[in-house]
Scaffold this motif. Structure first.
Motif, PDB file in Angstrom:
ATOM      1  N   SER A 155      17.921  26.113  28.536  1.00 21.61           N
ATOM      2  CA  SER A 155      17.849  24.980  27.974  1.00 21.61           C
ATOM      3  C   SER A 155      18.661  25.274  26.149  1.00 21.61           C
ATOM      4  N   PHE A 156      19.329  24.439  26.762  1.00 22.60           N
ATOM      5  CA  PHE A 156      20.936  23.779  25.940  1.00 22.60           C
ATOM      6  C   PHE A 156      20.222  22.503  24.839  1.00 22.60           C
ATOM      7  N   ASP A 157      19.456  23.180  23.506  1.00 27.39           N
ATOM      8  CA  ASP A 157      19.111  22.368  21.778  1.00 27.39           C
ATOM      9  C   ASP A 157      17.817  21.136  22.972  1.00 27.39           C
ATOM     10  N   GLY A 158      17.570  22.326  23.449  1.00 22.89           N
ATOM     11  CA  GLY A 158      15.757  21.484  24.271  1.00 22.89           C
ATOM     12  C   GLY A 158      16.151  21.132  25.563  1.00 22.89           C
ATOM     13  N   PHE A 159      17.649  21.003  26.375  1.00 23.04           N
ATOM     14  CA  PHE A 159      17.546  20.180  26.903  1.00 23.04           C
ATOM     15  C   PHE A 159      17.790  20.747  28.735  1.00 23.04           C
ATOM     16  N   LYS A 160      16.950  21.328  29.557  1.00 23.14           N
ATOM     17  CA  LYS A 160      16.836  22.145  29.863  1.00 23.14           C
ATOM     18  C   LYS A 160      17.656  21.722  31.344  1.00 23.14           C
ATOM     19  N   PRO A 177      23.637  15.989  42.697  1.00 20.87           N
ATOM     20  CA  PRO A 177      23.939  14.838  41.921  1.00 20.87           C
ATOM     21  C   PRO A 177      25.264  15.701  40.613  1.00 20.87           C
ATOM     22  N   ASN A 178      25.907  15.641  40.372  1.00 21.50           N
ATOM     23  CA  ASN A 178      26.270  16.057  38.493  1.00 21.50           C
ATOM     24  C   ASN A 178      25.179  16.100  38.091  1.00 21.50           C
ATOM     25  N   GLY A 179      25.227  17.551  37.263  1.00 19.61           N
ATOM     26  CA  GLY A 179      24.997  17.237  35.657  1.00 19.61           C
ATOM     27  C   GLY A 179      23.552  17.839  36.571  1.00 19.61           C
TER      28      GLY A 179
HETATM   29  P1  ADP Z   1      26.431  20.474  38.082  1.00 15.36           P
HETATM   30  O1  ADP Z   1      26.930  21.696  37.567  1.00 15.36           O
HETATM   31  O2  ADP Z   1      25.220  20.904  38.623  1.00 15.36           O
HETATM   32  O3  ADP Z   1      27.498  18.994  38.185  1.00 15.36           O
HETATM   33  P2  ADP Z   1      25.885  21.806  35.460  1.00 15.36           P
HETATM   34  O4  ADP Z   1      25.216  23.093  35.305  1.00 15.36           O
HETATM   35  O5  ADP Z   1      27.296  21.619  34.471  1.00 15.36           O
HETATM   36  O6  ADP Z   1      26.316  20.223  36.411  1.00 15.36           O
HETATM   37  O7  ADP Z   1      25.268  20.793  34.166  1.00 15.36           O
HETATM   38  C1  ADP Z   1      23.862  20.064  33.870  1.00 15.36           C
HETATM   39  C2  ADP Z   1      23.786  19.639  32.573  1.00 15.36           C
HETATM   40  O8  ADP Z   1      23.724  20.814  31.503  1.00 15.36           O
HETATM   41  C3  ADP Z   1      24.603  18.816  32.686  1.00 15.36           C
HETATM   42  O9  ADP Z   1      23.323  17.840  31.477  1.00 15.36           O
HETATM   43  C4  ADP Z   1      25.372  19.224  31.406  1.00 15.36           C
HETATM   44  O10 ADP Z   1      25.625  18.445  30.411  1.00 15.36           O
HETATM   45  C5  ADP Z   1      24.086  20.200  30.323  1.00 15.36           C
HETATM   46  N1  ADP Z   1      24.942  21.684  29.660  1.00 15.36           N
HETATM   47  C6  ADP Z   1      25.771  22.319  30.586  1.00 15.36           C
HETATM   48  N2  ADP Z   1      26.273  23.267  29.861  1.00 15.36           N
HETATM   49  C7  ADP Z   1      26.060  22.950  28.469  1.00 15.36           C
HETATM   50  C8  ADP Z   1      25.881  23.742  27.555  1.00 15.36           C
HETATM   51  N3  ADP Z   1      26.364  25.009  27.563  1.00 15.36           N
HETATM   52  N4  ADP Z   1      25.621  22.149  26.815  1.00 15.36           N
HETATM   53  C9  ADP Z   1      24.854  22.035  26.333  1.00 15.36           C
HETATM   54  N5  ADP Z   1      24.768  21.309  27.708  1.00 15.36           N
HETATM   55  C10 ADP Z   1      24.714  22.423  28.706  1.00 15.36           C
END
Ligand code: ADP
Ligand code: MG
Length: 244
Positions: free
Chosen positions: A13-18, A38-40
């Motif tokens: 989790s990055f600042d609460g976002f999983k 998909p992306n993200g």
């Molecule tokens: P993908 O490779 O499938 O396109 P990522 O693994 O790069 O996806 O990213 C997944 C999600 O996590 C995205 O929404 C991205 O913005 C977020 N994210 C990835 N790394 C970080 C980080 N260090 N801090 C905050 N958010 C992050």
């Protein structure tokens, strides 16, 4: 079949976002696993956790009998996990041969008398890796002079020098020509004998050339998993990723 990698309930989790959310999946020995989504979706973040670049918030990553989440990057590399990033980290001013040479795990012979033998042994290894990555004719070429595709193969070659048991590749054919993609598919199918690969890729034409089992990620979770046919016909996968 015996597992080389088992990921269980993995979350970061990055600042609460999983970015990766309670994800579980496993890879067999000598399996080539393709991961799409998909992306993200969390694909790169998943690889970052396996190779130790990002620490999970919780969950487990078992590689052979090791718990990778408790190890640091260099220990994970030494344990036999190789990671290819999207931008190659080759030395542009060194030749193909020299790039491969410096990637050889440095085990300087303690037996002085055997040193000569040791070097001819390592030369053979460099030549065999160069042949595998189709750069046997470019051993004296500076890496900076290689085509985009050849640079990517060289990077794979650098990883092969370390003889990893698990190789992680993030979008290996991005920016490559159609022909280079075909050759990369052949290369990956070839190096998957004797080791396991996890390949993240967007290019569906390419995925079809390498696919055994495909794992589809969405919002940090496994959405579907199966053969190319199964995931392509999965309603949920069509909905979120492949489109209609
Ligand atoms: P993908 O490779 O499938 O396109 P990522 O693994 O790069 O996806 O990213 C997944 C999600 O996590 C995205 O929404 C991205 O913005 C977020 N994210 C990835 N790394 C970080 C980080 N260090 N801090 C905050 N958010 C992050
Ligand atoms: Mg990514």
């Amino acid at each position: 079949m015996s597992k080389i990698l088992t990921v269980s309930d993995l979350t970061v989790s990055f600042d609460g976002f999983k970015a990766v959310d309670d994800l579980s999946f496993s890879v067999n020995r000598e399996e080539l696993r393709t991961v799409i989504g998909p992306n993200g979706a969390g694909k790169t973040t998943l690889l970052d956790m396996i190779c130790g670049k990002t620490k999970p918030t919780h969950g487990s990553i078992k590689f052979k009998d090791l718990e990778l989440s408790k190890m640091v990057e260099y220990q994970i590399t030494r344990a036999g996990v190789g990671r290819k990033f999207q931008t190659p980290s080759i030395y542009q001013d060194l030749t193909v041969f020299e790039n491969l040479e410096i990637s050889s795990p440095t085990e300087r012979s303690v037996f002085g008398a055997l040193f000569f033998e040791h070097t001819s042994e390592s030369r053979r290894k460099i030549e065999s890796v160069a042949e595998r990555i189709s750069l046997q004719g470019q051993l004296k070429t500076k890496a900076g002079k290689l085509s985009h595709g050849q640079k990517q193969w060289l990077e794979i070659g650098l990883l092969l020098m370390q003889e990893p048991d698990l190789l992680l590749l993030d979008e290996p054919v991005a920016g490559m020509s159609a022909r280079e993609r075909e050759l990369t598919a052949e290369l990956l199918n070839d190096i998957a004998t004797g080791r396991s690969l996890v390949v993240i890729e967007h290019d569906m034409v390419f995925v079809k050339m390498i696919a055994q089992t495909v794992t589809v990620l969405h919002q940090g979770k496994v959405l579907a998993e199966g053969s190319m046919d199964e995931v392509q016909n999965d309603e949920r996968v069509i909905e979120v990723y492949l489109g209609r």
